[in-house]
Design an enzyme around this catalytic site. Structure first.
Site, PDB file in Angstrom:
ATOM      1  N   ARG A 151      34.240  45.533  23.577  1.00 61.32           N
ATOM      2  CA  ARG A 151      35.379  44.675  23.217  1.00 61.32           C
ATOM      3  C   ARG A 151      35.518  44.433  21.711  1.00 61.32           C
ATOM      4  NH1 ARG A 151      36.075  40.106  24.452  1.00 61.32           N
ATOM      5  NH2 ARG A 151      38.307  40.304  24.760  1.00 61.32           N
ATOM      6  N   GLY A 173      41.519  37.844  36.386  1.00 63.42           N
ATOM      7  CA  GLY A 173      40.278  38.608  36.260  1.00 63.42           C
ATOM      8  C   GLY A 173      39.380  37.950  35.230  1.00 63.42           C
ATOM      9  N   CYS A 215      25.634  55.487  16.263  1.00 67.53           N
ATOM     10  CA  CYS A 215      26.020  56.134  15.013  1.00 67.53           C
ATOM     11  C   CYS A 215      27.529  56.095  14.797  1.00 67.53           C
ATOM     12  CB  CYS A 215      25.508  57.559  15.010  1.00 67.53           C
ATOM     13  SG  CYS A 215      23.740  57.592  15.281  1.00 67.53           S
TER      14      CYS A 215
HETATM   15  C1  LIG Z   1      44.240  43.563  34.280  1.00 66.73           C
HETATM   16  C2  LIG Z   1      45.161  43.047  35.312  1.00 66.73           C
HETATM   17  C3  LIG Z   1      44.993  41.748  35.809  1.00 66.73           C
HETATM   18  C4  LIG Z   1      43.957  40.793  35.304  1.00 66.73           C
HETATM   19  O1  LIG Z   1      44.162  40.377  33.993  1.00 66.73           O
HETATM   20  P1  LIG Z   1      43.208  39.242  33.388  1.00 66.73           P
HETATM   21  O2  LIG Z   1      43.676  39.092  31.997  1.00 66.73           O
HETATM   22  O3  LIG Z   1      41.819  39.765  33.446  1.00 66.73           O
HETATM   23  O4  LIG Z   1      43.391  38.018  34.194  1.00 66.73           O
HETATM   24  C5  LIG Z   1      45.836  41.340  36.826  1.00 66.73           C
HETATM   25  N1  LIG Z   1      46.795  42.148  37.333  1.00 66.73           N
HETATM   26  C6  LIG Z   1      46.990  43.397  36.868  1.00 66.73           C
HETATM   27  C7  LIG Z   1      48.053  44.240  37.464  1.00 66.73           C
HETATM   28  C8  LIG Z   1      46.182  43.897  35.834  1.00 66.73           C
HETATM   29  O5  LIG Z   1      46.382  45.127  35.384  1.00 66.73           O
END
Ligand SMILES: *Cc1c(COP(=O)(O)O)cnc(C)c1O
Length: 421
Positions: free
Chosen positions: A314, A277, A346
């Protein structure tokens, strides 16, 4: 690598000046680069070209339908963690045969939804969930491909809030109990065991924890096959980290990741799925904000931006670092200034950086947060009644607003007043 570079003294998103977008849509906003998204997807795709594979983008990182469609048209599958994400993937035109369903608490409604719409596989996270899937599938007279997510008990050596592969985490079943749970799956109607799933955490900057986990998965594959199960697919999750600071980080590349996968599980003849991701979306997006004020405090200067923790959480949530750069390129050799960079919300937690050295900027200037494409817009809220900020997608010299900023009326009219008031 990304496509946000200075050109003729100005920061560009591909071939579009970031300041032009700011003038058209107002600040703050997110902007994504199509070329960067595609490049990152392709790096993973090429890294696994040695075998049968599918790169399933973990869309929780950035789930705008336009981003999903961009990746889906390049061939990506999707990893979804809710019914809502499943429907977004469908809205982007992703066929069910390229969607995998992960997540620790799938409800029966969500299970029915994906079985009706078509699903490549469900990654099962617990025995009760397995029973629920079996029950729903049986009631619909179908059989659903499943993997079981095993928790390999390895330390991902990442931030505690995003480590998922230790035995104390809520994810998956302990690997030591895998044989028992696979036996249970084989005995339940409506389930077709196809493989094993693992995902140990996020923002990993070293391959060692992955390698330890995948070696355990390889061993388990042999054991489960000997028990008579069909293990033809390995879902190895996501989690590969990105450089948040240009100056001092060099995490492993997708090609290193792919070669390591081949080394650890390549001999098993399984189809490989991965779920990146952050690495696909993170450096493909900026958050662009304007300086409202520069305020001189006791021994420090505050840069007060119109972007805040509700837009990008973040730093507040994970103590995350984002490089923050002026949109107008600083003159060469300009002396750095030290700022505490904050938003207007705030909360003291609404602080993006303390004691940050950067080129001097003034009220009205635009600044861009780099590496804001993943876990940025998707985690935004309207705290302090600040409307969700728009998302913009750039493609070469074109750009489009892919989610508009709601008006104040739209935001307020989502509330309803009960009849007794
Ligand atoms: C969040 C998640 C990902 C992606 O993680 P990244 O660090 O963004 O690559 C992949 N698989 C599962 C099951 C997740 O919960």
């Amino acid at each position: 690598m990304d496509h946000f570079l200075y050109r003729d003294g100005a920061l560009y998103a591909e071939d579009v000046p970031v300041a032009d977008i700011a003038a058209a849509v107002g600040t703050p906003f997110y902007v994504y680069s199509t070329a960067t998204l595609l490049r990152h997807y392709q790096l993973f795709d090429e890294a696994l070209a040695w075998g049968d594979h599918l790169v399933c983008y973990a869309m929780k990182a950035a789930s705008n339908v336009a981003i999903l469609k961009t990746l889906a048209e390049a061939g990506a599958g999707m990893d979804v963690v809710s019914g809502g994400e499943y429907l977004r993937a469908k809205a982007a035109g992703v066929p069910g045969s390229r969607i995998v369903f992960s997540g620790v608490g799938k409800t029966e409604e969500e299970i029915r939804l994906v079985l009706e719409g078509g699903i490549r596989q469900i990654n099962v996270e617990s025995e009760p969930e397995m029973q629920a899937i079996s029950k729903v599938a049986t009631s619909m007279g179908v059989s659903v491909p499943i993997t079981i997510r095993v928790n390999p008990d390895v330390d991902a050596k990442t931030h505690a809030k995003i480590a998922t592969g230790k035995s104390e985490n809520k994810f998956g079943i302990p690997i030591a109990r895998a044989r028992e749970v696979y036996a249970m799956a084989a005995a339940l109607p409506g389930l077709e065991v196809v493989g094993i799933d693992v995902h140990i955490g996020s923002q990993l900057t070293d391959l060692t924890p992955f390698e330890l986990a995948f070696a355990k998965v390889a061993e388990l594959t042999e054991v489960l096959r000997a028990d008579g199960h069909t293990i033809k697919r390995l879902d190895l999750g996501g989690g590969l980290g990105i450089p948040y600071s240009r100056s001092n980080e060099a995490p492993p590349l997708p090609s290193d990741f792919g070669a390591m996968i081949q080394r650890t599980v390549g001999h098993l003849g399984c189809e490989i799925e991965i779920e990146p991701g952050r690495l696909i979306a993170g450096n493909a997006g900026l958050m662009v904000t304007q300086v409202i004020y520069v305020k001189s405090g006791e021994g420090r200067d505050f840069l007060i931006l119109d972007g805040a923790m509700n837009d990008l959480i973040r730093p507040a949530m994970y103590e995350a670092h984002h490089d923050i750069v002026p949109v107008q390129e600083p003159a060469p050799g300009v002396e750095q200034h030290t700022y505490d960079i904050v938003g207007p919300v705030c909360e003291t937690g609404d602080t993006f950086a303390r004691g940050r050295n950067m080129p001097p900027v003034a009220a009205g200037d635009l600044v861009a947060f780099r590496s804001a494409g993943a876990y940025g817009a998707v985690m935004a809220s309207e705290y302090n009644s600040r409307p969700l900020i728009p998302e913009v997608l750039v493609h070469g010299d074109q750009y489009a607003v892919i989610r508009a900023r709601p008006t104040f009326d739209e935001m307020i009219n989502r509330d309803t007043i009960p009849q007794w008031l």
